[in-house]
Design a protein around this motif. Structure first.
Motif, PDB file in Angstrom:
ATOM      1  N   SER A  55       0.954  -1.172   0.048  1.00  0.00           N
ATOM      2  CA  SER A  55      -0.094  -0.032   0.035  1.00  0.00           C
ATOM      3  C   SER A  55       0.919   1.275  -0.008  1.00  0.00           C
ATOM      4  O   SER A  55       0.688   2.100  -0.614  1.00  0.00           O
ATOM      5  CB  SER A  55      -0.950   0.139   1.371  1.00  0.00           C
ATOM      6  N   GLY A  56       1.830   1.137   0.750  1.00  0.00           N
ATOM      7  CA  GLY A  56       2.686   2.200   0.842  1.00  0.00           C
ATOM      8  C   GLY A  56       3.634   2.619  -0.689  1.00  0.00           C
ATOM      9  O   GLY A  56       3.829   3.826  -1.094  1.00  0.00           O
ATOM     10  N   VAL A  57       4.036   1.443  -1.267  1.00  0.00           N
ATOM     11  CA  VAL A  57       4.711   1.695  -2.575  1.00  0.00           C
ATOM     12  C   VAL A  57       3.758   2.095  -3.584  1.00  0.00           C
ATOM     13  O   VAL A  57       4.092   3.017  -4.322  1.00  0.00           O
ATOM     14  CB  VAL A  57       5.357   0.401  -2.872  1.00  0.00           C
ATOM     15  N   LEU A  58       2.443   1.548  -3.500  1.00  0.00           N
ATOM     16  CA  LEU A  58       1.524   2.095  -4.377  1.00  0.00           C
ATOM     17  C   LEU A  58       1.150   3.374  -4.167  1.00  0.00           C
ATOM     18  O   LEU A  58       1.121   4.249  -5.253  1.00  0.00           O
ATOM     19  CB  LEU A  58       0.182   1.382  -4.382  1.00  0.00           C
ATOM     20  N   SER A  59       1.002   3.863  -3.043  1.00  0.00           N
ATOM     21  CA  SER A  59       1.041   5.270  -2.872  1.00  0.00           C
ATOM     22  C   SER A  59       1.958   6.237  -3.375  1.00  0.00           C
ATOM     23  O   SER A  59       1.632   7.383  -3.959  1.00  0.00           O
ATOM     24  CB  SER A  59       0.566   5.692  -1.459  1.00  0.00           C
ATOM     25  N   LEU A  60       3.212   5.688  -2.932  1.00  0.00           N
ATOM     26  CA  LEU A  60       4.412   6.623  -3.454  1.00  0.00           C
ATOM     27  C   LEU A  60       4.209   6.397  -5.213  1.00  0.00           C
ATOM     28  O   LEU A  60       4.596   7.794  -5.750  1.00  0.00           O
ATOM     29  CB  LEU A  60       5.390   5.902  -3.160  1.00  0.00           C
ATOM     30  N   MET A  61       4.104   5.515  -5.827  1.00  0.00           N
ATOM     31  CA  MET A  61       3.933   5.603  -7.424  1.00  0.00           C
ATOM     32  C   MET A  61       2.926   6.310  -7.817  1.00  0.00           C
ATOM     33  O   MET A  61       3.081   6.904  -8.904  1.00  0.00           O
ATOM     34  CB  MET A  61       3.811   3.885  -7.650  1.00  0.00           C
ATOM     35  N   HIS A  62       1.720   6.406  -7.007  1.00  0.00           N
ATOM     36  CA  HIS A  62       1.104   7.250  -7.765  1.00  0.00           C
ATOM     37  C   HIS A  62       1.191   8.657  -7.733  1.00  0.00           C
ATOM     38  O   HIS A  62       0.867   9.643  -8.450  1.00  0.00           O
ATOM     39  CB  HIS A  62      -0.612   6.833  -6.756  1.00  0.00           C
ATOM     40  N   VAL A  63       1.832   9.014  -6.371  1.00  0.00           N
ATOM     41  CA  VAL A  63       2.098  10.424  -6.168  1.00  0.00           C
ATOM     42  C   VAL A  63       3.181  10.728  -7.466  1.00  0.00           C
ATOM     43  O   VAL A  63       3.359  11.676  -8.172  1.00  0.00           O
ATOM     44  CB  VAL A  63       2.627  11.018  -4.823  1.00  0.00           C
ATOM     45  N   LEU A  64       4.276   9.931  -7.701  1.00  0.00           N
ATOM     46  CA  LEU A  64       5.046  10.028  -8.707  1.00  0.00           C
ATOM     47  C   LEU A  64       4.654  10.178 -10.028  1.00  0.00           C
ATOM     48  O   LEU A  64       5.250  10.993 -10.865  1.00  0.00           O
ATOM     49  CB  LEU A  64       6.276   9.036  -8.502  1.00  0.00           C
ATOM     50  N   TYR A  65       3.663   9.427 -10.255  1.00  0.00           N
ATOM     51  CA  TYR A  65       3.156   9.389 -11.518  1.00  0.00           C
ATOM     52  C   TYR A  65       2.346  10.711 -11.916  1.00  0.00           C
ATOM     53  O   TYR A  65       2.387  11.272 -12.907  1.00  0.00           O
ATOM     54  CB  TYR A  65       1.962   8.236 -11.738  1.00  0.00           C
ATOM     55  N   VAL A  66       1.645  11.320 -10.817  1.00  0.00           N
ATOM     56  CA  VAL A  66       1.060  12.555 -11.219  1.00  0.00           C
ATOM     57  C   VAL A  66       1.975  13.559 -11.347  1.00  0.00           C
ATOM     58  O   VAL A  66       1.739  14.395 -12.163  1.00  0.00           O
ATOM     59  CB  VAL A  66      -0.066  13.012  -9.940  1.00  0.00           C
ATOM     60  N   VAL A  67       2.913  13.558 -10.569  1.00  0.00           N
ATOM     61  CA  VAL A  67       3.938  14.542 -10.584  1.00  0.00           C
ATOM     62  C   VAL A  67       4.511  14.553 -12.070  1.00  0.00           C
ATOM     63  O   VAL A  67       4.779  15.571 -12.694  1.00  0.00           O
ATOM     64  CB  VAL A  67       5.096  14.709  -9.525  1.00  0.00           C
ATOM     65  N   LEU A  68       4.964  13.222 -12.392  1.00  0.00           N
ATOM     66  CA  LEU A  68       5.479  13.248 -13.968  1.00  0.00           C
ATOM     67  C   LEU A  68       4.587  13.503 -15.046  1.00  0.00           C
ATOM     68  O   LEU A  68       5.022  14.312 -16.016  1.00  0.00           O
ATOM     69  CB  LEU A  68       6.377  11.861 -13.880  1.00  0.00           C
ATOM     70  N   SER A  69       3.320  13.259 -14.897  1.00  0.00           N
ATOM     71  CA  SER A  69       2.374  13.585 -15.677  1.00  0.00           C
ATOM     72  C   SER A  69       2.101  15.001 -15.909  1.00  0.00           C
ATOM     73  O   SER A  69       1.795  15.741 -16.805  1.00  0.00           O
ATOM     74  CB  SER A  69       0.967  12.993 -15.393  1.00  0.00           C
ATOM     75  N   LEU A  70       2.106  15.839 -14.717  1.00  0.00           N
ATOM     76  CA  LEU A  70       2.094  17.209 -14.534  1.00  0.00           C
ATOM     77  C   LEU A  70       3.369  17.884 -15.417  1.00  0.00           C
ATOM     78  O   LEU A  70       3.184  18.805 -16.247  1.00  0.00           O
ATOM     79  CB  LEU A  70       2.107  17.714 -13.211  1.00  0.00           C
ATOM     80  N   CYS A  71       4.432  17.438 -15.264  1.00  0.00           N
ATOM     81  CA  CYS A  71       5.682  17.652 -15.932  1.00  0.00           C
ATOM     82  C   CYS A  71       5.698  17.445 -17.572  1.00  0.00           C
ATOM     83  O   CYS A  71       5.844  18.355 -18.508  1.00  0.00           O
ATOM     84  CB  CYS A  71       6.979  16.976 -15.315  1.00  0.00           C
ATOM     85  N   VAL A  72       5.132  16.264 -17.966  1.00  0.00           N
ATOM     86  CA  VAL A  72       5.037  16.131 -19.130  1.00  0.00           C
ATOM     87  C   VAL A  72       3.989  16.907 -20.043  1.00  0.00           C
ATOM     88  O   VAL A  72       4.283  17.019 -21.064  1.00  0.00           O
ATOM     89  CB  VAL A  72       4.588  14.466 -19.495  1.00  0.00           C
ATOM     90  N   GLY A  73       2.823  17.003 -19.097  1.00  0.00           N
ATOM     91  CA  GLY A  73       1.714  17.884 -19.675  1.00  0.00           C
ATOM     92  C   GLY A  73       2.025  19.082 -20.050  1.00  0.00           C
ATOM     93  O   GLY A  73       1.606  20.013 -20.939  1.00  0.00           O
ATOM     94  N   ILE A  74       2.892  19.881 -18.900  1.00  0.00           N
ATOM     95  CA  ILE A  74       3.412  21.289 -19.225  1.00  0.00           C
ATOM     96  C   ILE A  74       4.521  21.371 -20.291  1.00  0.00           C
ATOM     97  O   ILE A  74       4.477  22.355 -21.224  1.00  0.00           O
ATOM     98  CB  ILE A  74       3.760  21.845 -17.892  1.00  0.00           C
ATOM     99  N   MET A  75       5.483  20.595 -20.260  1.00  0.00           N
ATOM    100  CA  MET A  75       6.485  20.671 -21.228  1.00  0.00           C
ATOM    101  C   MET A  75       6.408  19.932 -22.389  1.00  0.00           C
ATOM    102  O   MET A  75       6.969  20.270 -23.460  1.00  0.00           O
ATOM    103  CB  MET A  75       7.898  20.048 -20.351  1.00  0.00           C
ATOM    104  N   CYS A  76       5.699  18.828 -22.531  1.00  0.00           N
ATOM    105  CA  CYS A  76       5.701  18.047 -23.739  1.00  0.00           C
ATOM    106  C   CYS A  76       4.460  18.291 -24.582  1.00  0.00           C
ATOM    107  O   CYS A  76       4.461  18.332 -25.752  1.00  0.00           O
ATOM    108  CB  CYS A  76       6.095  16.647 -23.532  1.00  0.00           C
ATOM    109  N   VAL A  77       3.378  18.276 -23.647  1.00  0.00           N
ATOM    110  CA  VAL A  77       1.989  18.544 -24.581  1.00  0.00           C
ATOM    111  C   VAL A  77       1.883  20.136 -24.808  1.00  0.00           C
ATOM    112  O   VAL A  77       1.479  20.647 -26.072  1.00  0.00           O
ATOM    113  CB  VAL A  77       0.780  18.090 -23.560  1.00  0.00           C
ATOM    114  N   LEU A  78       1.825  20.960 -23.952  1.00  0.00           N
ATOM    115  CA  LEU A  78       1.728  22.433 -24.042  1.00  0.00           C
ATOM    116  C   LEU A  78       2.956  23.004 -24.456  1.00  0.00           C
ATOM    117  O   LEU A  78       3.011  24.142 -24.892  1.00  0.00           O
ATOM    118  CB  LEU A  78       1.342  23.057 -22.568  1.00  0.00           C
ATOM    119  N   LYS A  79       4.003  22.349 -24.483  1.00  0.00           N
ATOM    120  CA  LYS A  79       5.339  22.900 -25.051  1.00  0.00           C
ATOM    121  C   LYS A  79       5.655  24.181 -24.339  1.00  0.00           C
ATOM    122  O   LYS A  79       6.190  25.053 -25.120  1.00  0.00           O
ATOM    123  CB  LYS A  79       5.156  22.907 -26.743  1.00  0.00           C
ATOM    124  N   PHE A  80       5.730  24.143 -22.898  1.00  0.00           N
ATOM    125  CA  PHE A  80       6.126  25.303 -22.285  1.00  0.00           C
ATOM    126  C   PHE A  80       7.507  24.986 -21.682  1.00  0.00           C
ATOM    127  O   PHE A  80       7.911  25.995 -20.838  1.00  0.00           O
ATOM    128  CB  PHE A  80       5.099  25.709 -21.114  1.00  0.00           C
TER     129      PHE A  80
END
Length: 263
Positions: A55-80
């Motif tokens: 449960s702890g590992v899954l929680s950590l992976m979920h937080v990391l996924y959202v953070v990485l998705s935010l970075c990818v969305g801003i830098m790679c999709v919106l190209k900022f």
């Protein structure tokens, strides 16, 4: 001759009674199983629920996924940001596709973790920990329900032809709502399981306080209630208790036979 008959019969009866009493005394005076040995033999060892680490590992992976998705969305999709970094890391894969692929992978991990939790909690339920099973049943289901609901909204979003900024904003918003619901639920579940493993309590049926509350207070208050939800809950509790008592009695019978054969 007439007086000898009754005396013989009385002597025979007395001898029979003496023999019978001697046999009974031998059974009573024989080597009995001590209470300490019996209690130590029939006491079931506590088995912890090994789902806290996952449960702890899954929680950590979920937080990391959202953070990485935010970075990818801003830098790679919106190209900022730096587009060269996105091309170097993702290659020919688009940014929004990478987010969707990660979402599918995270949902699969959540599904496997949900099955893992259900397996161990069902075993705890069969060992007589009925209150713990009911307290954590909703917590087991909520993360998977949250991810599945997010997948539905994600599919609807992909089906709609929205502008790039709105599309990316809604995509990241869905991921943000998921992490705000699923991660606190997993953390609270982890705390509940850690408390259960630390207490190492006896099964519910073995606790005098719980038994007294169940037989006197609960049944007295629930007898006259006609609500369907309360009735289903009472029937479920009784079914769980009866199933546990059947398994417990069968186990005790086997152990008693083994102890009798040893002595």
């Amino acid at each position: 001759m007439a007086s000898t008959g009754p005396s013989l019969y009385s002597q025979a009866g007395q001898s029979t009674d003496l023999t019978r009493s001697t046999e009974e005394d031998s059974l009573v005076d024989g080597p009995l199983i001590s209470a300490d040995v019996l209690q130590s033999a029939i006491r079931r060892e506590f088995q912890s629920v090994p789902t806290t680490c996952s449960s702890g590992v899954l929680s950590l992976m979920h937080v990391l996924y959202v953070v990485l998705s935010l970075c990818v969305g801003i830098m790679c999709v919106l190209k900022f940001g730096k587009e060269e970094v996105c091309l170097h890391i993702l290659g020919s894969v688009k940014g929004d596709c990478a987010i969707v692929f990660g979402k599918v992978f995270l949902w699969a991990l959540t599904l496997l973790h949900s099955l893992w939790m259900q397996h161990h909690h069902s075993r705890a339920r069969s060992r007589g920990y009925l209150r713990f099973y009911r307290q954590t049943r909703r917590l087991q289901q909520l993360p998977l329900i949250t991810h599945s609901t997010g997948n539905v909204f994600l599919l609807l979003l992909l089906a709609l032809k929205l502008p790039l900024i709105i599309h990316t904003s809604l995509l990241l918003s869905i991921l943000g709502v998921e992490v705000l619901v699923a991660v606190p639920c997993l953390l609270y579940y982890t705390v509940k399981v850690m408390q259960f493993n630390r207490e190492r309590a006896a099964p519910d049926v073995s606790q005098e306080e719980h038994s007294h509350t169940y037989t006197v207070t609960s049944l007295a208050t629930e007898t006259g209630f006609r609500g369907s939800n309360s009735l289903e809950e009472v029937v479920e509790k009784q079914a769980d208790l009866i199933e546990y008592l059947k398994q417990h009695n069968a186990l005790l019978s086997k152990r008693l036979l083994n102890l009798t054969a040893q002595h």
